[in-house]
Design an enzyme around this catalytic site. Structure first.
Site, PDB file in Angstrom:
ATOM      1  N   ASP A  65       0.759  -1.183  -0.053  1.00 14.15           N
ATOM      2  CA  ASP A  65      -0.087  -0.055   0.063  1.00 14.15           C
ATOM      3  C   ASP A  65       0.813   1.265   0.004  1.00 14.15           C
ATOM      4  OD1 ASP A  65       0.945  -0.356   2.594  1.00 14.15           O
ATOM      5  OD2 ASP A  65      -1.026  -1.042   3.453  1.00 14.15           O
ATOM      6  N   ASP A 134      -7.975  -2.798  14.231  1.00 19.07           N
ATOM      7  CA  ASP A 134      -9.162  -2.945  13.915  1.00 19.07           C
ATOM      8  C   ASP A 134      -9.530  -3.950  12.856  1.00 19.07           C
ATOM      9  OD1 ASP A 134      -8.110  -1.874  11.490  1.00 19.07           O
ATOM     10  OD2 ASP A 134      -9.466  -0.261  11.290  1.00 19.07           O
ATOM     11  N   HIS A 136      -7.683  -4.676  10.165  1.00 17.23           N
ATOM     12  CA  HIS A 136      -7.283  -4.541   8.730  1.00 17.23           C
ATOM     13  C   HIS A 136      -6.106  -5.177   8.317  1.00 17.23           C
ATOM     14  CE1 HIS A 136      -4.946  -0.570   9.920  1.00 17.23           C
ATOM     15  NE2 HIS A 136      -4.221  -1.349   9.294  1.00 17.23           N
ATOM     16  N   GLU A 141      -9.855  -1.331   5.272  1.00  8.91           N
ATOM     17  CA  GLU A 141     -10.474  -1.195   6.743  1.00  8.91           C
ATOM     18  C   GLU A 141     -11.753  -1.968   6.797  1.00  8.91           C
ATOM     19  OE1 GLU A 141      -8.789   0.340   8.847  1.00  8.91           O
ATOM     20  OE2 GLU A 141      -8.104   2.415   8.437  1.00  8.91           O
TER      21      GLU A 141
HETATM   22  C1  F6R Z   1       1.349  -1.736   6.053  1.00 12.13           C
HETATM   23  C2  F6R Z   1       0.047  -2.212   6.145  1.00 12.13           C
HETATM   24  C3  F6R Z   1      -0.759  -2.442   7.581  1.00 12.13           C
HETATM   25  C4  F6R Z   1      -0.083  -2.557   8.842  1.00 12.13           C
HETATM   26  C5  F6R Z   1      -0.816  -2.649   9.923  1.00 12.13           C
HETATM   27  C6  F6R Z   1       0.022  -2.811  11.195  1.00 12.13           C
HETATM   28  O1  F6R Z   1       1.766  -1.769   4.907  1.00 12.13           O
HETATM   29  O2  F6R Z   1      -0.151  -2.639   5.080  1.00 12.13           O
HETATM   30  O3  F6R Z   1      -2.004  -3.311   7.266  1.00 12.13           O
HETATM   31  O4  F6R Z   1       0.626  -3.805   8.459  1.00 12.13           O
HETATM   32  O5  F6R Z   1      -1.380  -1.309  10.195  1.00 12.13           O
HETATM   33  O6  F6R Z   1       0.653  -1.923  11.464  1.00 12.13           O
HETATM   34  P1  F6R Z   1       1.960  -1.975  12.547  1.00 12.13           P
HETATM   35  O7  F6R Z   1       2.870  -3.371  12.164  1.00 12.13           O
HETATM   36  O8  F6R Z   1       2.488  -0.688  12.500  1.00 12.13           O
HETATM   37  O9  F6R Z   1       1.144  -2.241  13.954  1.00 12.13           O
END
Ligand code: F6R
Length: 259
Positions: A65, A134, A136, A141
């Site tokens: 992303d 959440d 995702h 989301e």
């Molecule tokens: C990042 C991504 C997100 C993260 C998620 C967890 O490329 O796609 O889905 O993997 O937000 O983020 P952290 O590891 O910072 O808790």
């Protein structure tokens, strides 16, 4: 879904690095996540590369992303983040590290082009994933279609709040839009490696592993994939009901089965 439970986040990193290294040695196409969770895994992969134990020179990489609207050289773009955390420290050719173009005049078209690029390159062999509090994955989301493809999404306010830590705690500086691989896109990867650490992820991990498959927890879509490795530390499994079974199954896994 294979659940591997280890004692701490360092062991999550080394176990995930073992899996990614096995793919890298085969010159596979890697799907890379950003965020905090994979940082230890990336450090471990860099360490193995520096010690001559691993090469990425036949690999291609695709990011999950990207923020929409940040200049490409902004230190918080995922374009810059992945170079800082991993790819500029290993022997992967920079032009083979792809990410959605968050600066495009028409981000929707850029998202569709990214989807085509992944397909043209033969798809992703192994996709590293983290999970949001959440539920995702990527930036899909809750209520994202489980069949979604790469597209623009609006971040949930909780995710904006979670990610403000990368913007000096200032939520107003966090972009509200992103281009993300869709859940359908992620499910097309041949092997999914989900890593989660810490108590703050325990609730989402439970919904992903033991909850119903539901768009309310995008990560629960992993239950539909035939090759998923979930690597968790003790804190992240705090809300799981069947820890004894997962531990038993992993300790009885035949060695020939590999990852
Ligand atoms: C990042 C991504 C997100 C993260 C998620 C967890 O490329 O796609 O889905 O993997 O937000 O983020 P952290 O590891 O910072 O808790």
């Amino acid at each position: 879904m294979e659940i591997i439970i280890v004692d701490n986040s360092d062991q999550v990193s080394t176990t995930a690095a073992d899996v990614i290294a096995a793919h890298a040695e085969l010159g596979h196409t890697l799907g890379l996540a950003t965020g905090s969770t994979p940082e230890g895994t990336y450090r471990e992969l860099i360490h193995r590369y520096r010690h001559g134990d691993l090469s990425f020179n036949r690999c291609t990489a695709f990011l999950l992303d990207e923020y929409v609207g940040l200049p490409k050289d902004h230190e918080q773009t995922y374009y810059c983040t992945i170079r800082r955390q991993l790819t500029s420290h290993i022997d992967i050719a920079d032009e083979r590290v792809h990410s959605p173009d968050g600066t495009a005049a028409h981000p929707g078209e850029a998202a569709e082009e990214y989807e085509r690029l992944i397909a043209r390159s033969g798809g992703i062999d192994v996709q590293i994933l983290g999970i949001g509090t959440d539920g995702h994955i990527g930036f899909n989301e809750p209520t994202s279609s489980l069949a979604s493809r790469t597209r623009i999404k609006t971040l949930h306010p909780d995710t904006v709040r979670d990610n403000a830590r990368f913007f000096e705690g200032d939520e107003s500086r966090v972009p509200h839009h992103v281009i993300t691989q869709g859940i359908g896109t992620i499910l097309d990867s041949r092997h999914l490696v989900m890593i989660a650490t810490g108590e703050s992820k325990a609730h989402a991990v439970r919904a992903m592993v033991e909850g119903p498959v539901s768009a309310m927890c995008p990560a629960s879509a992993l239950q539909l994939h035939q090759h998923v490795t979930v690597i968790l530390d003790r804190a992240a499994v705090a809300e799981l009901s069947n820890v004894d079974y997962y531990t038993y199954a992993f300790s009885h896994k035949p060695q020939w089965q590999g990852f």
